[in-house]
Design a protein around this motif. Sequence first.
Motif, PDB file in Angstrom:
ATOM      1  N   ALA A   1       2.491  -0.637  -8.423  1.00  0.00           N
ATOM      2  CA  ALA A   1       1.032  -0.712  -8.404  1.00  0.00           C
ATOM      3  C   ALA A   1       0.493  -0.262  -7.049  1.00  0.00           C
ATOM      4  CB  ALA A   1       0.578  -2.140  -8.710  1.00  0.00           C
ATOM      5  N   VAL A   2       1.173  -0.654  -5.965  1.00  0.00           N
ATOM      6  CA  VAL A   2       0.772  -0.220  -4.621  1.00  0.00           C
ATOM      7  C   VAL A   2       0.843   1.303  -4.529  1.00  0.00           C
ATOM      8  CG1 VAL A   2       1.399  -0.253  -2.174  1.00  0.00           C
ATOM      9  CG2 VAL A   2       1.487  -2.375  -3.513  1.00  0.00           C
ATOM     10  N   LYS A   3       1.917   1.863  -5.035  1.00  0.00           N
ATOM     11  CA  LYS A   3       2.089   3.323  -5.009  1.00  0.00           C
ATOM     12  C   LYS A   3       0.968   4.019  -5.770  1.00  0.00           C
ATOM     13  CE  LYS A   3       5.325   6.931  -6.514  1.00  0.00           C
ATOM     14  NZ  LYS A   3       6.656   7.200  -7.145  1.00  0.00           N
ATOM     15  N   SER A   4       0.557   3.440  -6.898  1.00  0.00           N
ATOM     16  CA  SER A   4      -0.491   4.036  -7.716  1.00  0.00           C
ATOM     17  C   SER A   4      -1.867   3.941  -7.060  1.00  0.00           C
ATOM     18  CB  SER A   4      -0.515   3.367  -9.095  1.00  0.00           C
ATOM     19  OG  SER A   4      -1.574   3.863  -9.886  1.00  0.00           O
ATOM     20  N   VAL A   5      -2.182   2.777  -6.527  1.00  0.00           N
ATOM     21  CA  VAL A   5      -3.506   2.553  -5.937  1.00  0.00           C
ATOM     22  C   VAL A   5      -3.658   3.303  -4.612  1.00  0.00           C
ATOM     23  CG1 VAL A   5      -5.035   0.801  -4.942  1.00  0.00           C
ATOM     24  CG2 VAL A   5      -3.825   0.345  -7.090  1.00  0.00           C
ATOM     25  N   PHE A   6      -2.588   3.340  -3.829  1.00  0.00           N
ATOM     26  CA  PHE A   6      -2.639   4.009  -2.523  1.00  0.00           C
ATOM     27  C   PHE A   6      -1.777   5.278  -2.532  1.00  0.00           C
ATOM     28  CE2 PHE A   6      -3.167  -0.598  -1.726  1.00  0.00           C
ATOM     29  CZ  PHE A   6      -4.456  -0.582  -1.208  1.00  0.00           C
ATOM     30  N   ARG A   7      -2.025   6.095  -3.542  1.00  0.00           N
ATOM     31  CA  ARG A   7      -1.187   7.277  -3.764  1.00  0.00           C
ATOM     32  C   ARG A   7      -1.161   8.217  -2.560  1.00  0.00           C
ATOM     33  NH1 ARG A   7       1.139   8.695  -8.185  1.00  0.00           N
ATOM     34  NH2 ARG A   7      -0.073   7.160  -9.371  1.00  0.00           N
ATOM     35  N   ASP A   8      -2.295   8.395  -1.892  1.00  0.00           N
ATOM     36  CA  ASP A   8      -2.358   9.318  -0.763  1.00  0.00           C
ATOM     37  C   ASP A   8      -1.568   8.819   0.446  1.00  0.00           C
ATOM     38  OD1 ASP A   8      -3.974  10.959  -2.245  1.00  0.00           O
ATOM     39  OD2 ASP A   8      -5.857  10.267  -1.350  1.00  0.00           O
ATOM     40  N   ALA A   9      -1.329   7.526   0.503  1.00  0.00           N
ATOM     41  CA  ALA A   9      -0.620   6.957   1.651  1.00  0.00           C
ATOM     42  C   ALA A   9       0.848   6.691   1.361  1.00  0.00           C
ATOM     43  CB  ALA A   9      -1.294   5.648   2.081  1.00  0.00           C
ATOM     44  N   TRP A  10       1.244   6.804   0.096  1.00  0.00           N
ATOM     45  CA  TRP A  10       2.605   6.415  -0.291  1.00  0.00           C
ATOM     46  C   TRP A  10       3.607   7.525   0.024  1.00  0.00           C
ATOM     47  CZ3 TRP A  10       4.517   1.829  -1.269  1.00  0.00           C
ATOM     48  CH2 TRP A  10       5.821   1.742  -1.770  1.00  0.00           C
ATOM     49  N   GLY A  11       4.772   7.123   0.510  1.00  0.00           N
ATOM     50  CA  GLY A  11       5.887   8.048   0.717  1.00  0.00           C
ATOM     51  C   GLY A  11       5.758   8.936   1.929  1.00  0.00           C
ATOM     52  N   ARG A  12       4.772   8.698   2.780  1.00  0.00           N
ATOM     53  CA  ARG A  12       4.556   9.523   3.959  1.00  0.00           C
ATOM     54  C   ARG A  12       5.214   8.896   5.187  1.00  0.00           C
ATOM     55  NH1 ARG A  12      -1.740  11.086   4.244  1.00  0.00           N
ATOM     56  NH2 ARG A  12      -0.888  12.362   5.934  1.00  0.00           N
ATOM     57  N   ASP A  13       5.458   9.711   6.183  1.00  0.00           N
ATOM     58  CA  ASP A  13       6.016   9.227   7.434  1.00  0.00           C
ATOM     59  C   ASP A  13       5.094   8.162   8.026  1.00  0.00           C
ATOM     60  OD1 ASP A  13       6.371   9.283  10.493  1.00  0.00           O
ATOM     61  OD2 ASP A  13       8.089  10.449   9.809  1.00  0.00           O
ATOM     62  N   PRO A  14       5.647   7.072   8.566  1.00  0.00           N
ATOM     63  CA  PRO A  14       4.808   6.014   9.146  1.00  0.00           C
ATOM     64  C   PRO A  14       3.848   6.510  10.221  1.00  0.00           C
ATOM     65  CG  PRO A  14       7.064   5.250   8.931  1.00  0.00           C
ATOM     66  CD  PRO A  14       7.072   6.712   8.594  1.00  0.00           C
ATOM     67  N   ARG A  15       4.178   7.635  10.835  1.00  0.00           N
ATOM     68  CA  ARG A  15       3.257   8.195  11.832  1.00  0.00           C
ATOM     69  C   ARG A  15       1.984   8.706  11.187  1.00  0.00           C
ATOM     70  NH1 ARG A  15       7.294  12.407  14.517  1.00  0.00           N
ATOM     71  NH2 ARG A  15       7.724  12.614  12.270  1.00  0.00           N
ATOM     72  N   HIS A  16       2.049   8.960   9.876  1.00  0.00           N
ATOM     73  CA  HIS A  16       0.889   9.471   9.160  1.00  0.00           C
ATOM     74  C   HIS A  16       0.352   8.482   8.129  1.00  0.00           C
ATOM     75  CE1 HIS A  16       1.917  13.195  11.101  1.00  0.00           C
ATOM     76  NE2 HIS A  16       3.079  13.243  10.488  1.00  0.00           N
TER      77      HIS A  16
ATOM     78  N   ASP B   1       3.023 -10.270 -15.673  1.00  0.00           N
ATOM     79  CA  ASP B   1       1.894  -9.337 -15.758  1.00  0.00           C
ATOM     80  C   ASP B   1       2.350  -7.926 -15.408  1.00  0.00           C
ATOM     81  OD1 ASP B   1       0.063 -11.203 -16.588  1.00  0.00           O
ATOM     82  OD2 ASP B   1      -0.610 -11.699 -14.564  1.00  0.00           O
ATOM     83  N   ASP B   2       1.747  -6.944 -16.111  1.00  0.00           N
ATOM     84  CA  ASP B   2       2.216  -5.569 -15.929  1.00  0.00           C
ATOM     85  C   ASP B   2       1.529  -4.880 -14.751  1.00  0.00           C
ATOM     86  OD1 ASP B   2      -0.338  -4.804 -16.771  1.00  0.00           O
ATOM     87  OD2 ASP B   2       0.301  -4.398 -18.823  1.00  0.00           O
ATOM     88  N   VAL B   3       1.920  -3.623 -14.535  1.00  0.00           N
ATOM     89  CA  VAL B   3       1.448  -2.855 -13.390  1.00  0.00           C
ATOM     90  C   VAL B   3      -0.067  -2.713 -13.395  1.00  0.00           C
ATOM     91  CG1 VAL B   3       1.509  -0.586 -12.277  1.00  0.00           C
ATOM     92  CG2 VAL B   3       3.616  -1.610 -13.141  1.00  0.00           C
ATOM     93  N   LYS B   4      -0.655  -2.491 -14.559  1.00  0.00           N
ATOM     94  CA  LYS B   4      -2.106  -2.278 -14.641  1.00  0.00           C
ATOM     95  C   LYS B   4      -2.884  -3.491 -14.148  1.00  0.00           C
ATOM     96  CE  LYS B   4      -2.056   1.899 -16.227  1.00  0.00           C
ATOM     97  NZ  LYS B   4      -2.541   3.000 -15.342  1.00  0.00           N
ATOM     98  N   ILE B   5      -2.397  -4.675 -14.462  1.00  0.00           N
ATOM     99  CA  ILE B   5      -3.078  -5.886 -14.018  1.00  0.00           C
ATOM    100  C   ILE B   5      -2.989  -6.022 -12.504  1.00  0.00           C
ATOM    101  CG2 ILE B   5      -3.000  -8.422 -14.089  1.00  0.00           C
ATOM    102  CD1 ILE B   5      -2.153  -8.203 -17.012  1.00  0.00           C
ATOM    103  N   VAL B   6      -1.810  -5.698 -11.952  1.00  0.00           N
ATOM    104  CA  VAL B   6      -1.643  -5.765 -10.499  1.00  0.00           C
ATOM    105  C   VAL B   6      -2.522  -4.710  -9.823  1.00  0.00           C
ATOM    106  CG1 VAL B   6      -0.004  -5.654  -8.589  1.00  0.00           C
ATOM    107  CG2 VAL B   6       0.707  -6.640 -10.765  1.00  0.00           C
ATOM    108  N   GLU B   7      -2.599  -3.526 -10.425  1.00  0.00           N
ATOM    109  CA  GLU B   7      -3.450  -2.468  -9.870  1.00  0.00           C
ATOM    110  C   GLU B   7      -4.902  -2.940  -9.772  1.00  0.00           C
ATOM    111  OE1 GLU B   7      -3.100   1.058 -12.164  1.00  0.00           O
ATOM    112  OE2 GLU B   7      -0.998   1.391 -11.674  1.00  0.00           O
ATOM    113  N   LYS B   8      -5.361  -3.655 -10.792  1.00  0.00           N
ATOM    114  CA  LYS B   8      -6.739  -4.151 -10.801  1.00  0.00           C
ATOM    115  C   LYS B   8      -6.986  -5.078  -9.620  1.00  0.00           C
ATOM    116  CE  LYS B   8      -9.987  -6.682 -13.755  1.00  0.00           C
ATOM    117  NZ  LYS B   8     -10.157  -7.393 -15.054  1.00  0.00           N
ATOM    118  N   GLU B   9      -5.988  -5.905  -9.282  1.00  0.00           N
ATOM    119  CA  GLU B   9      -6.135  -6.809  -8.136  1.00  0.00           C
ATOM    120  C   GLU B   9      -6.125  -6.031  -6.821  1.00  0.00           C
ATOM    121  OE1 GLU B   9      -6.683 -10.239  -8.565  1.00  0.00           O
ATOM    122  OE2 GLU B   9      -6.964  -9.378 -10.568  1.00  0.00           O
TER     123      GLU B   9
END
Length: 377
Positions: free
Chosen positions: A277-292, A319-327
């Motif tokens: 859910a974190v990866k989905s909600v913060f897609r632009d920040a996920w998987g990037r170098d910590p410097r960025h 609870d599934d991913v969608k519910i966590v995404e909503k939070e």
Amino acid sequence: MARTKSEIVIRALHTKQGDDLDVFAFFIRGADIVKVADISRVERDESDALKGFQRPEIRSHVKGIVDYLNQGKVLFPNAIILAMSPEVRFAASRGTKPTGDEGIANIGTLTIPVYQEGKRVAWIVDGQQRSLALAQASKLEVAVPVVGFVSDSVEVQREQFILVNKAKPLPSRLINELLPETGGILLPRDLSSRKVPSEICGLLNRDPNSPFFKLIKRPSDRGAGSAVVTDTAVISMIRNSMNNPLGALAIFRTSSNGRDGVDLEAMYGLLVTFWSAVKSVFRDAWGRDPRHSRLMHSAGIEAMGVLMDRIYGRLQPSDDVKIVEKELQKVAPHCRWTKGVWESLGVPWNEIQNTPRDIRRLQNALVQAYSVAGVGR
């Protein structure tokens, strides 16, 4: 000490320890240790299975020992510890035992075959740098004490490596990665408590269905270009949640007959759900170098772990991913992972550092934003 082309023969003391394991104590020329023993460095094979248990060579340390050995007549009583294959042969000496001998050990002749590197009959459990230095020293005749135990089990070898190095400056990340590979052996309580978080961390990194797939830096993953998150941060996040009575993972801890247990599958499932859910909600920040992206920074991982605990105070583990995404969407407008200024903290996004103070401030900012937004379903 006699020698042939293919073996080294030495006098040794023999006893039994543990689960009827043969243990030998003997002296050997320092230069001969690397002829009979390989250095098993930690790495992963093509199937991602962990091999070996040693840390990489520390050149400055080795050079310091070489300089000491080259001074001349030096005292070198520190024993090297070897794990030895059953290929070694021991022949007990015949004769009458001395009066008063308690029978703790037998003296005899130990024969150690000499093979090429990578196929040797022993592995260095403790004394990697000393062994390398002894091989490089100009004074090659120094007699070095060795304690060797006979076992082909890599689990037993890793157990001894961890226990021997526990009180030394061994990198905690290496211990964390080795712990899950030690099977069912009995470890000191403080190490056992670290085993589950490290096991889960390894699963998160290896599972293609995990949001952390190949994103976690581990000591054995050399040159893994896609890895951006330190295993220390992930392990700390998991451990903190397990140890917090109100943590999202704490409910999966069990106790039976005075021993702690965990529902590893349930813990893992919840972590995959939340971080997906974190990866989905913060897609632009996920998987990037910590410097960025401070989301992938140690501070971000640990602070989001605290938010996970708070969110699951209102949700069900199933609870599934969608519910966590909503939070998580309730917090998203307040987050500054890749640009801007954290308004509640008054600091730019890239000034968040991996310090207890910054981690605490960041987790408080996330929890406060979640509380202000309302926690209703």
